[in-house]
Design a protein around this motif. Sequence first.
Motif, PDB file in Angstrom:
ATOM      1  N   CYS A  69       0.846  -1.184   0.000  1.00  0.00           N
ATOM      2  CA  CYS A  69       0.000   0.000   0.000  1.00  0.00           C
ATOM      3  C   CYS A  69       0.892   1.248   0.000  1.00  0.00           C
ATOM      4  O   CYS A  69       1.761   1.387   0.855  1.00  0.00           O
ATOM      5  N   CYS A  72       0.617   3.280   3.599  1.00  0.00           N
ATOM      6  CA  CYS A  72       1.222   2.798   4.847  1.00  0.00           C
ATOM      7  C   CYS A  72       2.429   1.898   4.608  1.00  0.00           C
ATOM      8  O   CYS A  72       3.178   1.615   5.548  1.00  0.00           O
ATOM      9  N   HIS A 121      -5.073  -0.103   0.940  1.00  0.00           N
ATOM     10  CA  HIS A 121      -6.059  -0.674   1.861  1.00  0.00           C
ATOM     11  C   HIS A 121      -7.266   0.261   1.896  1.00  0.00           C
ATOM     12  O   HIS A 121      -7.116   1.478   1.752  1.00  0.00           O
ATOM     13  N   CYS A 124      -6.814   2.984   4.302  1.00  0.00           N
ATOM     14  CA  CYS A 124      -5.862   4.011   3.858  1.00  0.00           C
ATOM     15  C   CYS A 124      -6.480   4.919   2.795  1.00  0.00           C
ATOM     16  O   CYS A 124      -6.161   6.101   2.728  1.00  0.00           O
TER      17      CYS A 124
HETATM   18 ZN   LIG Z   1      -2.353   0.901   3.780  1.00  0.00          ZN
END
Ligand SMILES: [Zn+2]
Length: 190
Positions: A69, A72, A121, A124
């Motif tokens: 991702c 993150c 995600h 996110c």
């Molecule tokens: Zn993420």
Amino acid sequence: MSGHYTLVVGSDVPWVTSWSGEQIVGAAPCQTVGGRLALMQASDPGSGKPQYSKNHLVRQRLTVVRMLCPMCGQPTDQGDRWTQIATRRCAGQLRARGGQVRADIADDRVMIDAGSIAPLHRRCVDRSMKYCPHLRSSDDVMVMRFPREWLVLPLLVKSETNAGVAVAFLQLCGVTQTIDRRWRAQAALG
Ligand SMILES: [Zn+2]
């Protein structure tokens, strides 16, 4: 900087973002692209200032090859991969732009061109929409699931230090099962 507020990488600043203290150091064989020549950049996230409009060269390639991702930096699972800004294109359009699309994918197959942004995600995506005014105001934002199948297309640049070309970033295109009938009709006319 007086340091009274520290930006946290992967939380305040996306993991993939480049920092002003991270120098681009030229082209070298890189594992992210199977040992091909690629542009390399020092890795020191948190050094200097975040350059929000720029991705770090190596971290960007890692997000695509390892499905990390970009927000993150953690791996995404098949069931939790989302894209925010993606363009639908036919495989034939990608081929016309020089993209190396696998031969078994017909020209009229619809692709989800995510550009250089690997899927995030869901948490996110929601976080970035909350904190990024640019994303919130953009008409191009449409959150959708990333397809189960995808292609990676290297974006090449001329290498200044070596002869030939080097990989800069990796472009990611999701492969859908959808066929664009208009494309077929246009091809039949032309
Ligand atoms: Zn993420």
